[in-house]
Design a protein around this motif. Sequence first.
Motif, PDB file in Angstrom:
ATOM      1  N   LEU A  56       0.831  -1.207   0.000  1.00  9.87           N
ATOM      2  CA  LEU A  56       0.000   0.000   0.000  1.00  9.87           C
ATOM      3  C   LEU A  56       0.867   1.259   0.000  1.00  9.87           C
ATOM      4  O   LEU A  56       0.595   2.207  -0.753  1.00  9.87           O
ATOM      5  CB  LEU A  56      -0.923   0.013   1.217  1.00  9.87           C
ATOM      6  N   MET A  57       1.919   1.261   0.818  1.00  6.17           N
ATOM      7  CA  MET A  57       2.799   2.430   0.890  1.00  6.17           C
ATOM      8  C   MET A  57       3.535   2.648  -0.433  1.00  6.17           C
ATOM      9  O   MET A  57       3.714   3.787  -0.867  1.00  6.17           O
ATOM     10  CB  MET A  57       3.811   2.259   2.029  1.00  6.17           C
ATOM     11  N   LEU A  58       3.935   1.564  -1.096  1.00  3.22           N
ATOM     12  CA  LEU A  58       4.605   1.682  -2.394  1.00  3.22           C
ATOM     13  C   LEU A  58       3.645   2.235  -3.449  1.00  3.22           C
ATOM     14  O   LEU A  58       4.035   3.060  -4.281  1.00  3.22           O
ATOM     15  CB  LEU A  58       5.143   0.322  -2.843  1.00  3.22           C
ATOM     16  N   VAL A  59       2.399   1.774  -3.412  1.00  3.08           N
ATOM     17  CA  VAL A  59       1.391   2.250  -4.356  1.00  3.08           C
ATOM     18  C   VAL A  59       1.094   3.730  -4.111  1.00  3.08           C
ATOM     19  O   VAL A  59       1.001   4.531  -5.057  1.00  3.08           O
ATOM     20  CB  VAL A  59       0.100   1.410  -4.241  1.00  3.08           C
ATOM     21  N   LEU A  60       0.969   4.121  -2.833  1.00  6.12           N
ATOM     22  CA  LEU A  60       0.721   5.528  -2.505  1.00  6.12           C
ATOM     23  C   LEU A  60       1.920   6.405  -2.872  1.00  6.12           C
ATOM     24  O   LEU A  60       1.749   7.540  -3.337  1.00  6.12           O
ATOM     25  CB  LEU A  60       0.409   5.666  -1.016  1.00  6.12           C
ATOM     26  N   ALA A  61       3.127   5.877  -2.670  1.00  4.10           N
ATOM     27  CA  ALA A  61       4.340   6.618  -3.044  1.00  4.10           C
ATOM     28  C   ALA A  61       4.377   6.831  -4.556  1.00  4.10           C
ATOM     29  O   ALA A  61       4.710   7.921  -5.037  1.00  4.10           O
ATOM     30  CB  ALA A  61       5.589   5.870  -2.581  1.00  4.10           C
ATOM     31  N   SER A  62       4.008   5.796  -5.313  1.00 10.19           N
ATOM     32  CA  SER A  62       3.959   5.902  -6.776  1.00 10.19           C
ATOM     33  C   SER A  62       2.920   6.925  -7.207  1.00 10.19           C
ATOM     34  O   SER A  62       3.192   7.794  -8.044  1.00 10.19           O
ATOM     35  CB  SER A  62       3.621   4.542  -7.395  1.00 10.19           C
ATOM     36  N   ALA A  63       1.713   6.824  -6.619  1.00  9.12           N
ATOM     37  CA  ALA A  63       0.623   7.738  -6.988  1.00  9.12           C
ATOM     38  C   ALA A  63       1.001   9.188  -6.689  1.00  9.12           C
ATOM     39  O   ALA A  63       0.745  10.088  -7.503  1.00  9.12           O
ATOM     40  CB  ALA A  63      -0.653   7.353  -6.234  1.00  9.12           C
ATOM     41  N   SER A  64       1.639   9.427  -5.545  1.00  5.04           N
ATOM     42  CA  SER A  64       2.030  10.794  -5.175  1.00  5.04           C
ATOM     43  C   SER A  64       3.103  11.333  -6.117  1.00  5.04           C
ATOM     44  O   SER A  64       3.042  12.490  -6.545  1.00  5.04           O
ATOM     45  CB  SER A  64       2.544  10.812  -3.725  1.00  5.04           C
ATOM     46  N   TYR A 104       3.133  20.491  -5.979  1.00  6.87           N
ATOM     47  CA  TYR A 104       4.210  19.631  -6.485  1.00  6.87           C
ATOM     48  C   TYR A 104       5.120  19.184  -5.346  1.00  6.87           C
ATOM     49  O   TYR A 104       5.422  17.987  -5.204  1.00  6.87           O
ATOM     50  CB  TYR A 104       5.002  20.386  -7.548  1.00  6.87           C
ATOM     51  N   PHE A 105       5.547  20.102  -4.514  1.00  3.53           N
ATOM     52  CA  PHE A 105       6.439  19.760  -3.401  1.00  3.53           C
ATOM     53  C   PHE A 105       5.717  18.923  -2.351  1.00  3.53           C
ATOM     54  O   PHE A 105       6.321  18.022  -1.753  1.00  3.53           O
ATOM     55  CB  PHE A 105       7.020  21.030  -2.781  1.00  3.53           C
ATOM     56  N   ILE A 106       4.433  19.185  -2.136  1.00  5.91           N
ATOM     57  CA  ILE A 106       3.660  18.403  -1.163  1.00  5.91           C
ATOM     58  C   ILE A 106       3.544  16.949  -1.611  1.00  5.91           C
ATOM     59  O   ILE A 106       3.768  16.014  -0.827  1.00  5.91           O
ATOM     60  CB  ILE A 106       2.261  19.024  -0.954  1.00  5.91           C
ATOM     61  N   PHE A 107       3.200  16.747  -2.878  1.00  2.00           N
ATOM     62  CA  PHE A 107       3.063  15.382  -3.397  1.00  2.00           C
ATOM     63  C   PHE A 107       4.402  14.632  -3.348  1.00  2.00           C
ATOM     64  O   PHE A 107       4.442  13.447  -2.997  1.00  2.00           O
ATOM     65  CB  PHE A 107       2.522  15.396  -4.823  1.00  2.00           C
ATOM     66  N   ASN A 108       5.487  15.310  -3.702  1.00  2.00           N
ATOM     67  CA  ASN A 108       6.795  14.667  -3.658  1.00  2.00           C
ATOM     68  C   ASN A 108       7.202  14.327  -2.230  1.00  2.00           C
ATOM     69  O   ASN A 108       7.785  13.268  -1.962  1.00  2.00           O
ATOM     70  CB  ASN A 108       7.849  15.561  -4.310  1.00  2.00           C
ATOM     71  N   PHE A 109       6.907  15.233  -1.300  1.00  2.00           N
ATOM     72  CA  PHE A 109       7.195  14.986   0.113  1.00  2.00           C
ATOM     73  C   PHE A 109       6.405  13.766   0.610  1.00  2.00           C
ATOM     74  O   PHE A 109       6.953  12.894   1.297  1.00  2.00           O
ATOM     75  CB  PHE A 109       6.837  16.224   0.941  1.00  2.00           C
ATOM     76  N   LEU A 110       5.113  13.700   0.228  1.00  2.09           N
ATOM     77  CA  LEU A 110       4.286  12.557   0.616  1.00  2.09           C
ATOM     78  C   LEU A 110       4.834  11.254   0.038  1.00  2.09           C
ATOM     79  O   LEU A 110       4.835  10.210   0.704  1.00  2.09           O
ATOM     80  CB  LEU A 110       2.846  12.769   0.146  1.00  2.09           C
ATOM     81  N   SER A 111       5.307  11.323  -1.202  1.00  3.72           N
ATOM     82  CA  SER A 111       5.871  10.136  -1.842  1.00  3.72           C
ATOM     83  C   SER A 111       7.052   9.595  -1.047  1.00  3.72           C
ATOM     84  O   SER A 111       7.149   8.379  -0.795  1.00  3.72           O
ATOM     85  CB  SER A 111       6.314  10.476  -3.276  1.00  3.72           C
ATOM     86  N   VAL A 112       7.934  10.479  -0.625  1.00  8.01           N
ATOM     87  CA  VAL A 112       9.110  10.060   0.155  1.00  8.01           C
ATOM     88  C   VAL A 112       8.687   9.537   1.530  1.00  8.01           C
ATOM     89  O   VAL A 112       9.233   8.547   2.023  1.00  8.01           O
ATOM     90  CB  VAL A 112      10.107  11.231   0.301  1.00  8.01           C
ATOM     91  N   ILE A 113       7.693  10.174   2.143  1.00 10.37           N
ATOM     92  CA  ILE A 113       7.199   9.727   3.454  1.00 10.37           C
ATOM     93  C   ILE A 113       6.615   8.316   3.354  1.00 10.37           C
ATOM     94  O   ILE A 113       6.902   7.444   4.180  1.00 10.37           O
ATOM     95  CB  ILE A 113       6.134  10.709   4.006  1.00 10.37           C
ATOM     96  N   PHE A 114       5.783   8.093   2.339  1.00  6.30           N
ATOM     97  CA  PHE A 114       5.209   6.757   2.145  1.00  6.30           C
ATOM     98  C   PHE A 114       6.313   5.726   1.905  1.00  6.30           C
ATOM     99  O   PHE A 114       6.269   4.620   2.457  1.00  6.30           O
ATOM    100  CB  PHE A 114       4.243   6.757   0.954  1.00  6.30           C
ATOM    101  N   ALA A 115       7.290   6.080   1.072  1.00  6.09           N
ATOM    102  CA  ALA A 115       8.386   5.153   0.772  1.00  6.09           C
ATOM    103  C   ALA A 115       9.225   4.853   2.008  1.00  6.09           C
ATOM    104  O   ALA A 115       9.732   3.737   2.169  1.00  6.09           O
ATOM    105  CB  ALA A 115       9.265   5.733  -0.333  1.00  6.09           C
ATOM    106  N   VAL A 157       8.148   2.678 -14.638  1.00  6.00           N
ATOM    107  CA  VAL A 157       8.935   2.599 -13.400  1.00  6.00           C
ATOM    108  C   VAL A 157       8.088   2.245 -12.179  1.00  6.00           C
ATOM    109  O   VAL A 157       8.528   1.435 -11.348  1.00  6.00           O
ATOM    110  CB  VAL A 157       9.715   3.917 -13.166  1.00  6.00           C
ATOM    111  N   PRO A 158       6.875   2.810 -11.990  1.00  4.14           N
ATOM    112  CA  PRO A 158       6.080   2.444 -10.813  1.00  4.14           C
ATOM    113  C   PRO A 158       5.837   0.944 -10.682  1.00  4.14           C
ATOM    114  O   PRO A 158       5.743   0.419  -9.563  1.00  4.14           O
ATOM    115  CB  PRO A 158       4.764   3.200 -11.027  1.00  4.14           C
ATOM    116  N   PHE A 159       5.755   0.238 -11.809  1.00  3.70           N
ATOM    117  CA  PHE A 159       5.549  -1.213 -11.758  1.00  3.70           C
ATOM    118  C   PHE A 159       6.811  -1.927 -11.296  1.00  3.70           C
ATOM    119  O   PHE A 159       6.731  -2.988 -10.672  1.00  3.70           O
ATOM    120  CB  PHE A 159       5.095  -1.723 -13.128  1.00  3.70           C
ATOM    121  N   PHE A 160       7.966  -1.342 -11.583  1.00  4.50           N
ATOM    122  CA  PHE A 160       9.213  -1.944 -11.124  1.00  4.50           C
ATOM    123  C   PHE A 160       9.376  -1.797  -9.614  1.00  4.50           C
ATOM    124  O   PHE A 160      10.109  -2.562  -8.994  1.00  4.50           O
ATOM    125  CB  PHE A 160      10.403  -1.338 -11.866  1.00  4.50           C
ATOM    126  N   ALA A 161       8.688  -0.826  -9.021  1.00  3.43           N
ATOM    127  CA  ALA A 161       8.732  -0.671  -7.564  1.00  3.43           C
ATOM    128  C   ALA A 161       8.147  -1.905  -6.883  1.00  3.43           C
ATOM    129  O   ALA A 161       8.751  -2.464  -5.953  1.00  3.43           O
ATOM    130  CB  ALA A 161       7.980   0.588  -7.141  1.00  3.43           C
TER     131      ALA A 161
END
Length: 301
Positions: A56-64, A104-115, A157-161
């Motif tokens: 779930l966290m990987l999927v959310l990181a990809s989506a963000s 843009y920065f919020i979504f990227n920050f969320l992506s790193v947090i989820f990851a 790339v998201p599928f490779f995650a």
Amino acid sequence: MLTRKQKHVLLKFFSLFSIIRGYNILVIVIAQYLTSIYILAPHLPLKQVLFDLNLLMLVLASASAIAGGYIINSFYDSEKDLINRPRKTLLDKLVGQRTKLSAYFIFNFLSVIFASYVSFRAVVFFSIYIFGIWFYSHKVKKYPFIGNITAAILAVVPFFAVFIYYRNFDLVIFVHATFLFLVISMRELVKDLENLKGDLAQNYRTIPVVYGEKVSKRMLTFLSFLTLIPIVLLITTFEIGYMYFYFYGSLLALGVFLVVLWLSVKKVHYLVLHTLLKAIIVAGVFSIVLIDIDVLLNRIL
């Protein structure tokens, strides 16, 4: 009745949803889960995959990260999009450039947090992915060949995650990925043909701008024939269950694509081709369940 302020907020929400292509992200999320269930981890119980918090966290990181990518792409392409897609751009302009950067920065920050919930390696993976999207949007997409190839790579790339997460290195996965990569490459080139007017005005050196429409059509024809390789391999060599219906349908759709391609002279024709390729990709996502329809029925029942 909604007040004027509420209507304005609602319009801004739909504008942001349009910018981040929320419908595309939803399809990618579904694709990641279906790929995990039927291709990457078919041996695991359905509940174990669906309720896997790391997945779930990987999927959310990809989506963000993807949402952030669409935003930065819209930020850099605002003038070009005003020429190519004036109606959509007018809706998107309800969200200002400063707000776009903040989102843009919020979504990227969320992506790193989820990851970060998964592992440090996941953080590095998505940090590189985010940088790659920015570099593509800022520099690479303006150049022929490398721009198209980079866009196709970033799309898979998201599928490779999740592929790396499950450590599944079966050859069939790479063949599926090759088919997807080729169709996405075709879609990117068709988008260049569709956006030729805006690219010319903004000095984007895309393949149609530099080499012309006829060369672009020849390349699309070549890519269409290349897709035969993974299709034939998947149908004849690997166990894909009833998904072979999808690949036979793809062959028919690509045949129609080639006929329409060589008859195309206007933007609306390329829009039809773009929609057709998008339909092939989306149909492929939901056709994954056909790989093992018996398992699907057993899991439901």
